[in-house]
Scaffold this active site. Structure first.
Site, PDB file in Angstrom:
ATOM      1  N   CYS A 195       3.282  21.206  -9.392  1.00 36.26           N
ATOM      2  CA  CYS A 195       2.002  20.271  -9.069  1.00 36.26           C
ATOM      3  C   CYS A 195       1.848  19.696 -10.500  1.00 36.26           C
ATOM      4  O   CYS A 195       1.685  18.349 -10.362  1.00 36.26           O
ATOM      5  CB  CYS A 195       0.822  21.268  -9.272  1.00 36.26           C
ATOM      6  SG  CYS A 195       0.610  22.066  -7.567  1.00 36.26           S
ATOM      7  N   THR A 196       2.631  20.042 -11.720  1.00 38.86           N
ATOM      8  CA  THR A 196       2.872  19.185 -12.646  1.00 38.86           C
ATOM      9  C   THR A 196       3.680  18.180 -12.473  1.00 38.86           C
ATOM     10  O   THR A 196       3.339  16.889 -13.025  1.00 38.86           O
ATOM     11  CB  THR A 196       3.068  20.163 -14.087  1.00 38.86           C
ATOM     12  OG1 THR A 196       2.256  21.248 -14.080  1.00 38.86           O
ATOM     13  CG2 THR A 196       3.430  19.458 -15.268  1.00 38.86           C
TER      14      THR A 196
END
Length: 184
Positions: free
Chosen positions: A79-80
């Protein structure tokens, strides 16, 4: 105590490995429910945002294209990476009259910390109960699945992405956005 912490860390890592696998597996779309239909009005929503400005609705962006991306959790590796790629390409999206919006079940506070940490300049919306994720066929139990939708300036859903690789996804979205805008 140390062995308990190791066990919990291992359990946590295994859980997010499973969520990541489900998010990039093409058959995972069936687990999240029915995806909205392309070339139909995108499901409308209103959710709280990380900016502290209250709530954001899809209709707030009429007149702009929207890249609406759902993801499992703030601060996780995939997600980062995905958020960083969208941020890196943000000027290209802005040049194409396009707003990036991220959605997950994380809280407004978590989103604010994530945006601060990663210097994200686009809104992240808190879908804590999963209602919007469900409307987009992107909900699995208690987290959003990794799906992305392109919505045109009139609010019509033009593209759906599943089976996403966070490292290259923003580039893929830009290519398709260019094609869709050229055709409209």
């Amino acid at each position: 105590m140390n062995s308990r912490r190791i066990f919990l860390n291992t359990l946590f890592a295994s859980f997010f490995a499973l969520i990541t696998w489900l998010s990039i597996t093409p058959s995972a779309a069936a687990l999240g429910g029915k995806l909205p239909t392309v070339n139909q009005s995108a499901p409308e929503f209103t959710l709280p945002t990380n900016t502290g400005d209250g709530e954001v609705s899809l209709s707030d962006y009429r007149g702009k294209w929207v890249v609406l991306y759902f993801y499992p959790q703030d601060f996780t590796s995939g997600c980062t990476l995905e958020a960083r790629r969208f941020q890196q390409d943000l000027p290209k999206y802005l040049d194409k009259n396009t707003q990036i919006i991220g959605v997950s079940a994380d809280s407004v506070d978590s989103h604010a910390k994530f945006c601060d940490s990663e210097k994200l300049k686009f809104p992240l919306l808190a879908d804590i109960d999963g209602k919007v994720s469900k409307a987009y066929g992107s909900w699995i139990g208690f987290v959003s699945m990794r799906h992305t939708f392109i919505v045109d300036a009139q609010g019509v859903l033009r593209e759906t992405f599943t089976g996403i690789n966070p490292a290259i996804h923003s580039s893929e979205v830009l290519v398709r956005l260019n094609e869709l805008q050229a055709a409209s």
